[in-house]
Every structure is written in structure tokens, then in C-alpha cells.
Motif scaffolding. Structure first.
Motif: not given
Length: 323
Positions: A22-45
Motif C-alpha cells: 500500500k502507498e499511504v500519504n504523509f500529509d502535513v500541509a499544502n503549498l502556498h498555492t493551496a495545491t495538495p502535496v502528496n508525500v508517498p510512503v510505500i509499505v510492502e508487507r
């Protein structure tokens, strides 16, 4: 202590069962343009329980060589474990990575604000989320960094000395050098150590630069660690390092005696004897030529590759005491 469990892994609000990816999102804040910033965390089990290894890079936005190492591990499928779980975070400081800067937009160095807080600066909030929601799941953390601007680091591992377990893991990893160094206050490494988490910090290359030798050293080191833990699939080969790791107890920077145009004549990782010529400093007018000679014998683990230096600038990092 290795955490081995058959129960689902809940990370960043997502539940991941054994055998799932699963790829989960490490979401903290958007850019100053209100554009979402997705920081992928790749989990393999794996379907088979085992240790959990966390691979991190990009704490500094300009350290692309570390990002490349984790990227290759994902692209080649090395992060799909034979047993246990592998969590990959290729770019933690996504804001610095986007802006080609070391720091966060708030001007803070992420590696100096750990463990952070929920109500602090942007960097502090990212640090806090990493420590509270990701790190607790890991049994071992491999954190990838790069040398500073213009200063090329030989591939090396860093951690505090008198840690037998990390010494053993470093031998397995097989980087050319281990540089014992103290944990810096409020750094990721220091915070993980206080939490009882094993962490090997890898340094190699220079910022804004991808070097194949450094990248290969990092990728091969991870494969050896995973094989040691029984997590590397048989399709991948973990070759033994060509040379034994050199453990460095102490080291010194040799600095420029004069300002001018600088050119190194030795390669990073080389061994020099005292008084060996390592480079020269000249002026732009052809009137001055100063040969830089080694003040001590030792391994050169960092070389300044900038063409212009000022008096007092660090030129070479040389080992002074070996284990």
C-alpha cells in the motif's frame, strides 16, 4: 527488540495486512498555492511475519543522491521483502525538494527540530508526525544523506561509537568507511537513539548530484542488510564488499591556507601519507601556485570540489585515528 506480529500494521491512518502492499500519504500541509502535496510512503508487507525496516531519505531537500538510492530500491523491487515489512520514504522534505533547497520554506533545517511538535513550525510538525506515526513501527532505520554543496563525501556510515550491535550491522552493510560521530542535538538520529531505535546514517556524494559509485554502495548495503535479516528475496544477489570497512575513530578537516582557485589532485577515499600533495591553490593571474600537502597520514573521506575557495575553507576531511 524485533517486533514480529501477525496483526495488521496501522500507519498514517491506514491498516495494512500481511501480504499487502500500500502507498499511504504523509500529509502535513499544502503549498502556498493551496495545491495538495502528496508525500508517498510505500509499505510492502510479506505474508510471512518478520522485522520492519524503515528506509528514509530527503530530510534535506538538496540531497538527491539519498533519494536516488531509495528510488532504486523501490524501482527494482528490492523493497518487497521475503518476510517482514519494508517502509520507504524517499523524500521526507518534499518542500525543499520541490524548491531545490536544503531547508523548509520556513528556513528551518528539518534535521535540527526533532522530535518536533504539533503546534510548531512547518518543519517541526513534519518531524513530529514522522516520530509519532512512522518511526514507532520500525525495528531498524536506514537514513540516507548526501554531502554538502561542493563537498564530496566518500560512501560512509555514521553513528556513535561503543555500539556493538551497530558495528555488526555496519560490517554487514559494507560501506567503505564508518565515521564514529556524536548525535547532534534535535537531529533525527539523536531522537531515534533516545527512543531505542537502531539507525544507520549513510552519507555519500554531494548535494544536487547523483553519483553511480555512491548510489551502488547504498543499494548494495541495503541488500546485504536485508539478506542478513532474512528479508531479501532469492532473486536478488547481495555480493560481498570488495574491501573491509574502515572504522574511523577520529578525523580532522584540513583548511585552505590561502584564498584562490582550488583543484584537488587526489580522489575521495584515497589514503595519503603526511606531506603528500593533495591539490593546489592558484590565483587567476598565473602569479601564485601553492601546493596543498597532507598534514597527517590517513584516509581522505571528503574532498572540496568547488573551484573557488577562501582562506579557512575546508578542503579535505582526513582520518586521524582508526579503530
Amino acid at each position: 527488540m524485533t517486533q514480529i506480529s501477525n496483526s495488521p500494521l496501522t500507519i498514517l491512518g491506514e491498516s495494512i495486512k500481511l501480504g499487502e502492499s500500500k502507498e499511504v500519504n504523509f500529509d502535513v500541509a499544502n503549498l502556498h498555492t493551496a495545491t495538495p502535496v502528496n508525500v508517498p510512503v510505500i509499505v510492502e508487507r510479506s505474508k510471512k511475519p518478520g522485522p520492519t525496516v524503515l528506509l528514509t531519505a530527503g530530510i534535506h531537500g538538496d540531497e538527491v543522491n539519498g533519494v536516488e538510492i531509495v528510488r532504486q530500491l523501490i524501482a527494482k523491487g528490492i523493497n518487497k521483502p521475503k518476510c517482514g515489512t519494508i517502509i520507504c520514504m524517499p523524500v521526507i522534505n518534499i518542500f525543499g525538494f520541490i524548491n531545490l533547497k536544503r531547508e523548509f520554506p520556513d528556513g528551518r533545517d528539518l534535521n535540527r527540530v526533532f522530535p518536533g511538535s504539533t503546534g510548531g513550525s512547518l518543519a517541526s510538525r513534519v518531524a513530529n508526525k514522522l516520530i509519532k506515526e512512522v518511526v514507532p513501527h520500525a525495528d531498524l532505520i536506514l537514513d540516507f544523506h548526501t554531502g554538502g554543496s561542493g563537498r564530496f563525501n566518500a560512501p560512509q556510515l555514521r553513528y556513535t561509537k561503543n555500539n556493538k550491535h551497530l558495528d555488526e550491522l555496519a560490517e554487514v552493510f559494507g560501506a567503505p568507511f564508518v565515521l564514529y560521530s556524536k548525535n547532534l542535538s534535535k537531529s533525527f538520529r539523536s531522537t531515534c537513539a533516545k527512543s531505542g531505535k537502531d539507525l544507520l546514517l549513510f552519507e555519500g556524494g554531494k548535494s544536487f548530484h547523483i553519483d553511480d559509485v555512491v548510489t551502488n554502495s547504498g543499494v548494495n548495503g541495503v541488500k546485504r542488510i536485508l539478506k542478513h535479516l532474512g528479508m531479501l528475496k532469492t532473486v536478488f544477489k547481495a555480493s560481498k564488499p570488495k574491501k573491509s570497512t574502515v572504522f574511523i575513530e577520529d578525523s580532522n578537516w584540513q583548511r585552505a591556507k590561502y584564498s584562490g582557485m582550488f583543484k584537488a589532485s587526489i580522489t575521495v577515499g584515497a589514503y595519503v601519507e603526511k606531506e603528500d600533495i593533495m591539490g593546489n591553490i592558484t590565483d587567476p593571474y598565473g602569479k601564485f601556485n601553492y601546493f596543498v600537502r597532507a598534514k597527517t597520514s590517513g584516509y581522505v573521506i571528503n574532498v572540496n570540489e568547488l573551484p573557488i575557495v577562501y582562506q579557512g575553507d575546508a578542503l579535505f576531511h582526513i582520518s586521524t585515528e582508526l579503530k
